[in-house]
Design an enzyme around this catalytic site. Structure first.
Site, PDB file in Angstrom:
ATOM      1  N   ASP A 195      36.115  54.778  19.370  1.00 15.31           N
ATOM      2  CA  ASP A 195      35.084  54.407  18.411  1.00 15.31           C
ATOM      3  C   ASP A 195      34.822  52.912  18.474  1.00 15.31           C
ATOM      4  O   ASP A 195      35.712  52.116  18.831  1.00 15.31           O
ATOM      5  CB  ASP A 195      35.507  54.791  16.990  1.00 15.31           C
ATOM      6  CG  ASP A 195      35.610  56.292  16.805  1.00 15.31           C
ATOM      7  OD1 ASP A 195      34.870  57.023  17.503  1.00 15.31           O
ATOM      8  OD2 ASP A 195      36.430  56.733  15.971  1.00 15.31           O
ATOM      9  N   HIS A 249      32.967  55.596  24.974  1.00 18.33           N
ATOM     10  CA  HIS A 249      32.602  55.932  23.595  1.00 18.33           C
ATOM     11  C   HIS A 249      32.887  57.402  23.269  1.00 18.33           C
ATOM     12  O   HIS A 249      32.829  57.802  22.101  1.00 18.33           O
ATOM     13  CB  HIS A 249      31.118  55.630  23.372  1.00 18.33           C
ATOM     14  CG  HIS A 249      30.821  55.117  22.004  1.00 18.33           C
ATOM     15  ND1 HIS A 249      31.593  55.412  20.905  1.00 18.33           N
ATOM     16  CD2 HIS A 249      29.815  54.315  21.535  1.00 18.33           C
ATOM     17  CE1 HIS A 249      31.092  54.820  19.837  1.00 18.33           C
ATOM     18  NE2 HIS A 249      30.011  54.157  20.188  1.00 18.33           N
TER      19      HIS A 249
END
Length: 422
Positions: A399, A395
């Site tokens: 995204d 992450h």
């Protein structure tokens, strides 16, 4: 005494040190030139080190699990000793010089039976063992399995090429009742708690360190999606039925093909993240790591340039690499350099998982098991083959929207397999 110090050789480009995972000799043992001395591991590749000289071992440079730098002292050998277990043993074996005038010689005492004679006389003993002073030959995976089972490879009759002990030899040795169950398998007495300490070394220690480091440094998040694999499974069965000597296709080559197509639209998925330099390296080539379970532990052999391969080429390369990894023959360059990894436990895959990313990659695709379920289509329920993909993403650089869109692209390609070839 003339001591020859054997150094740890340069066993690969960029390798600075290696972990000792097995000693095949002990202090006091006689060794011959080219006899295997030790197995060392670096970057998940195990290398067996032969002796360049003959003599008697006088020093081991490290304990199991310790690391030795390239060029560091691996083992010392007294090259003046060429027979006997030790200097004392040589003196005992050599007759003392007789004086010129000898007393009458008494009748010699009956010789004691040798160990070899006693062994051959015992009907329950092993039929063939490794010659004295010579380490048995076996692939690293076989050695690891024997070590876990508590088996002395020198006692296992070898049927492999050039006298190598194989997995089948271990199976026959076990089935013949030559060794009792491992401590963890023995029936326990009531109110006892038998504990066995197993030192974490070799591949298991590397796996442990890599998984812990990835879990600590990567901001994992998982995305699970349901895939209808009915059509791709029909295509797979049809292609396998039209047999032209190709390697049989599993679902994996189709998933590899779909991944190659999908990363064209999502190049940020096929990438490495160097978090020390804050740099994302996007790759045009797709080098797919395939998580593979072996007797020694989890390995990730790499199918290089999957973008240039067809289904059968992918299947053949996966089969070759998996066989090499399980036999302990995979090369260092075959176990490094992947840009994205696929992990599958087959029928044991469960309904969902949270796979750990293979750093420095930023994504891993987890394949779960297939099930036939009723699916609502055109005002009725129909049986369809369904399967989940449980994937993890970094992450820090991926995204959630991009991860979901990438998996949806994989889903479309697998559910309409003709799209993979357009």
């Amino acid at each position: 005494m003339t001591v020859h110090v054997i150094k740890l050789p340069d066993i690969g480009e960029g390798v600075a040190d290696a972990e000792v995972v097995e000693w095949m000799v002990a202090v006091g043992d006689l060794v011959k030139e080219d006899q295997l001395l030790a197995a060392v591991m670096t970057d998940k590749a195990t290398v067996e080190i032969p002796s360049p000289v003959s003599g008697r071992v006088v020093m081991l440079g490290a304990d199991i699990g310790e690391r030795i730098a390239v060029g560091g002292d691996l083992i010392s050998v007294d090259t003046e000793v060429t027979s006997g277990k030790s200097d004392a043993g040589q003196a005992a074996a050599s007759p003392a010089p007789q004086p010129a005038a000898q007393a009458p010689i008494a009748a010699p005492a009956a010789p004691k039976p040798s160990v070899a004679a006693a062994t051959s006389a015992s009907p329950s003993s092993v039929a063939a063992v490794a010659p004295s002073g010579k380490a048995p030959l076996a692939a690293p995976a076989v050695r690891d399995r024997a070590r876990m089972l508590g088996i002395d490879l020198a006692q296992v009759p070898a049927t492999g090429p050039e006298g190598h002990v194989t997995h089948e030899d271990l199976d026959r040795y076990l089935s013949a009742g030559n060794i009792s169950a491992r401590p963890s398998e023995r029936p326990r007495q009531p109110e006892r708690d038998d504990l066995v300490d197993v030192k974490v070394v070799g591949l298991r220690r590397q796996i442990s360190a890599a998984m812990a480091e990835s879990s600590r440094r990567v901001a994992h998040f998982a995305y699970v999606e349901e895939i209808d694999v009915t059509e791709v499974e029909k295509l797979r069965a049809s292609l396998n039925a039209d047999d032209h000597g190709h390697t049989k296709l599993t679902l994996l080559p189709f998933l590899m093909r779909a991944t190659v197509r999908a990363v064209r639209d999502f190049p940020q998925i096929n990438a490495h993240f160097d978090d020390e330099r804050d740099t994302i390296q996007r790759h045009s080539a797709v080098h797919i790591g395939v998580a593979t379970q072996t007797d020694a532990g989890l390995m990730v052999p790499v199918v290089r340039h999957a973008e240039t391969r067809d289904l059968w080429d992918c299947a053949s390369e996966v089969k070759r690499l998996a066989h090499a990894a399980r036999a302990g023959r995979a090369l260092r360059e075959e176990l490094t350099g992947s840009t994205i990894t696929i992990s599958s436990l087959g029928a044991l895959g469960g309904i969902a998982a949270t796979p750990i990313i293979n750093r420095p990659e930023v994504a891993i695709i987890g394949v779960n098991r297939q099930v036939i379920r009723p699916v609502w289509q055109e005002n009725q329920f129909v049986p369809r083959k369904m399967m989940n993909l449980s994937s993890s993403f970094d992450h820090r650089v991926i995204d959630g929207y991009d991860a979901a869109a990438f998996i949806q692209r994989l889903k479309a390609l697998l559910e309409q397999p003709a799209l993979m070839f357009m």
